[in-house]
Design a protein around this motif. Structure first.
Motif, PDB file in Angstrom:
ATOM      1  N   ALA A 176      33.640  10.834  47.224  1.00  0.00           N
ATOM      2  CA  ALA A 176      32.669  11.840  47.692  1.00  0.00           C
ATOM      3  C   ALA A 176      33.352  12.910  48.532  1.00  0.00           C
ATOM      4  O   ALA A 176      33.088  14.103  48.374  1.00  0.00           O
ATOM      5  CB  ALA A 176      31.559  11.163  48.496  1.00  0.00           C
ATOM      6  N   LYS A 177      34.265  12.509  49.407  1.00  0.00           N
ATOM      7  CA  LYS A 177      34.997  13.479  50.225  1.00  0.00           C
ATOM      8  C   LYS A 177      35.851  14.377  49.337  1.00  0.00           C
ATOM      9  O   LYS A 177      35.885  15.596  49.521  1.00  0.00           O
ATOM     10  CB  LYS A 177      35.867  12.781  51.259  1.00  0.00           C
ATOM     11  CG  LYS A 177      36.635  13.795  52.112  1.00  0.00           C
ATOM     12  CD  LYS A 177      37.259  13.216  53.319  1.00  0.00           C
ATOM     13  CE  LYS A 177      38.018  14.196  54.171  1.00  0.00           C
ATOM     14  NZ  LYS A 177      38.118  15.569  53.799  1.00  0.00           N
ATOM     15  N   HIS A 178      36.540  13.787  48.369  1.00  0.00           N
ATOM     16  CA  HIS A 178      37.372  14.569  47.453  1.00  0.00           C
ATOM     17  C   HIS A 178      36.521  15.593  46.695  1.00  0.00           C
ATOM     18  O   HIS A 178      36.891  16.770  46.600  1.00  0.00           O
ATOM     19  CB  HIS A 178      38.093  13.640  46.465  1.00  0.00           C
ATOM     20  CG  HIS A 178      38.833  14.362  45.403  1.00  0.00           C
ATOM     21  ND1 HIS A 178      40.047  14.982  45.623  1.00  0.00           N
ATOM     22  CD2 HIS A 178      38.529  14.594  44.101  1.00  0.00           C
ATOM     23  CE1 HIS A 178      40.453  15.559  44.518  1.00  0.00           C
ATOM     24  NE2 HIS A 178      39.551  15.326  43.565  1.00  0.00           N
ATOM     25  N   CYS A 179      35.378  15.153  46.170  1.00  0.00           N
ATOM     26  CA  CYS A 179      34.490  16.060  45.423  1.00  0.00           C
ATOM     27  C   CYS A 179      33.984  17.184  46.323  1.00  0.00           C
ATOM     28  O   CYS A 179      33.947  18.344  45.918  1.00  0.00           O
ATOM     29  CB  CYS A 179      33.311  15.284  44.832  1.00  0.00           C
ATOM     30  SG  CYS A 179      33.772  14.173  43.488  1.00  0.00           S
ATOM     31  N   GLU A 238      34.737  21.172  45.837  1.00  0.00           N
ATOM     32  CA  GLU A 238      33.629  22.113  45.693  1.00  0.00           C
ATOM     33  C   GLU A 238      33.727  23.235  46.723  1.00  0.00           C
ATOM     34  O   GLU A 238      33.485  24.401  46.408  1.00  0.00           O
ATOM     35  CB  GLU A 238      32.291  21.388  45.818  1.00  0.00           C
ATOM     36  CG  GLU A 238      31.128  22.295  45.479  1.00  0.00           C
ATOM     37  CD  GLU A 238      29.851  21.535  45.179  1.00  0.00           C
ATOM     38  OE1 GLU A 238      28.797  22.178  45.248  1.00  0.00           O
ATOM     39  OE2 GLU A 238      29.906  20.339  44.880  1.00  0.00           O
ATOM     40  N   GLN A 239      34.108  22.888  47.946  1.00  0.00           N
ATOM     41  CA  GLN A 239      34.299  23.918  48.981  1.00  0.00           C
ATOM     42  C   GLN A 239      35.442  24.857  48.608  1.00  0.00           C
ATOM     43  O   GLN A 239      35.342  26.072  48.804  1.00  0.00           O
ATOM     44  CB  GLN A 239      34.552  23.274  50.337  1.00  0.00           C
ATOM     45  CG  GLN A 239      33.318  22.631  50.928  1.00  0.00           C
ATOM     46  CD  GLN A 239      33.601  21.896  52.223  1.00  0.00           C
ATOM     47  OE1 GLN A 239      34.653  22.046  52.830  1.00  0.00           O
ATOM     48  NE2 GLN A 239      32.650  21.085  52.661  1.00  0.00           N
ATOM     49  N   ALA A 281      37.147  30.192  46.622  1.00  0.00           N
ATOM     50  CA  ALA A 281      37.837  30.991  45.595  1.00  0.00           C
ATOM     51  C   ALA A 281      36.876  31.959  44.920  1.00  0.00           C
ATOM     52  O   ALA A 281      37.229  33.118  44.664  1.00  0.00           O
ATOM     53  CB  ALA A 281      38.485  30.072  44.561  1.00  0.00           C
ATOM     54  N   GLU A 282      35.653  31.505  44.655  1.00  0.00           N
ATOM     55  CA  GLU A 282      34.654  32.378  44.031  1.00  0.00           C
ATOM     56  C   GLU A 282      34.313  33.546  44.952  1.00  0.00           C
ATOM     57  O   GLU A 282      34.248  34.697  44.511  1.00  0.00           O
ATOM     58  CB  GLU A 282      33.392  31.586  43.707  1.00  0.00           C
ATOM     59  CG  GLU A 282      32.308  32.435  43.059  1.00  0.00           C
ATOM     60  CD  GLU A 282      31.026  31.664  42.792  1.00  0.00           C
ATOM     61  OE1 GLU A 282      30.252  32.141  41.946  1.00  0.00           O
ATOM     62  OE2 GLU A 282      30.794  30.622  43.422  1.00  0.00           O
ATOM     63  N   LEU A 283      34.125  33.270  46.238  1.00  0.00           N
ATOM     64  CA  LEU A 283      33.811  34.322  47.200  1.00  0.00           C
ATOM     65  C   LEU A 283      34.955  35.324  47.303  1.00  0.00           C
ATOM     66  O   LEU A 283      34.726  36.539  47.328  1.00  0.00           O
ATOM     67  CB  LEU A 283      33.500  33.713  48.564  1.00  0.00           C
ATOM     68  CG  LEU A 283      32.977  34.657  49.625  1.00  0.00           C
ATOM     69  CD1 LEU A 283      31.688  35.336  49.180  1.00  0.00           C
ATOM     70  CD2 LEU A 283      32.740  33.905  50.929  1.00  0.00           C
ATOM     71  N   GLU A 284      36.187  34.831  47.336  1.00  0.00           N
ATOM     72  CA  GLU A 284      37.341  35.728  47.391  1.00  0.00           C
ATOM     73  C   GLU A 284      37.392  36.624  46.155  1.00  0.00           C
ATOM     74  O   GLU A 284      37.680  37.820  46.268  1.00  0.00           O
ATOM     75  CB  GLU A 284      38.634  34.924  47.520  1.00  0.00           C
ATOM     76  CG  GLU A 284      38.827  34.313  48.896  1.00  0.00           C
ATOM     77  CD  GLU A 284      40.032  33.393  48.988  1.00  0.00           C
ATOM     78  OE1 GLU A 284      40.794  33.260  47.993  1.00  0.00           O
ATOM     79  OE2 GLU A 284      40.219  32.788  50.061  1.00  0.00           O
TER      80      GLU A 284
END
Length: 159
Positions: free
Chosen positions: A31-34, A38-39, A44-47
């Motif tokens: 869960a932490k890895h996922c 995702e973050q 990357a999408e915002l950049e």
């Protein structure tokens, strides 16, 4: 994520009480890895969105444009144009007065003219600089748009 859920559904009937604690430990790591991935993807999408905004504005340096104040901080304004381009106006680039940040009301208050710049206000801006590499658009605030007829006056200014 989907594969993990599918795997858990497949093995859920065969999990014994002894294996439950091991599974919870592994699931916390998964869960932490996922969440981390995702973050990273969101960042990357915002950049990439900021880079595309900068590309759109790259040839418009010197132009005048209307925008709405969508953020205020001690450094200045965050604005969004009608074309949904976000950029910043540094406090030094807010013309017409010396503006002081008021953290209680989250406004910029004019020292001499007593005008307040607040969230939702419309302003006339000049495109100062664009950095496609960093995805940044910097504006200069020419004036606060207080009346509807001033909205078009900003757009008729020339470089």
């Amino acid at each position: 994520n989907d594969l993990t859920i599918q795997y858990l559904m497949d093995i859920s009937a065969t999990i014994t009480a002894e294996k439950y604690d091991d599974l919870v430990y592994v699931l916390n790591d998964i869960a932490k890895h996922c969440s981390d991935k995702e973050q990273d993807a969101d960042k990357a999408e915002l950049e990439s969105i900021h880079v595309e905004m900068a590309k759109f504005m790259e040839n418009r340096v010197g132009e005048f444009i209307n925008a709405k104040i969508v953020g205020i901080n001690p450094n200045g304004l965050i604005v969004e144009t009608i074309e949904n381009i976000r950029g910043t106006v540094h406090l030094n680039n807010v013309l017409g007065d010396l503006y002081i940040y008021d953290s209680n009301s989250m406004t910029l208050k004019g020292r001499t003219n007593k005008k307040n710049l607040a969230l939702g206000n419309y302003v006339c801006l000049k495109v100062l600089s664009v950095s496609v590499e960093y995805g940044l658009v910097e504006f200069q605030m020419e004036s606060l748009i207080e009346k509807e007829n001033e909205f078009n006056r900003c757009l008729t200014k020339t470089k």
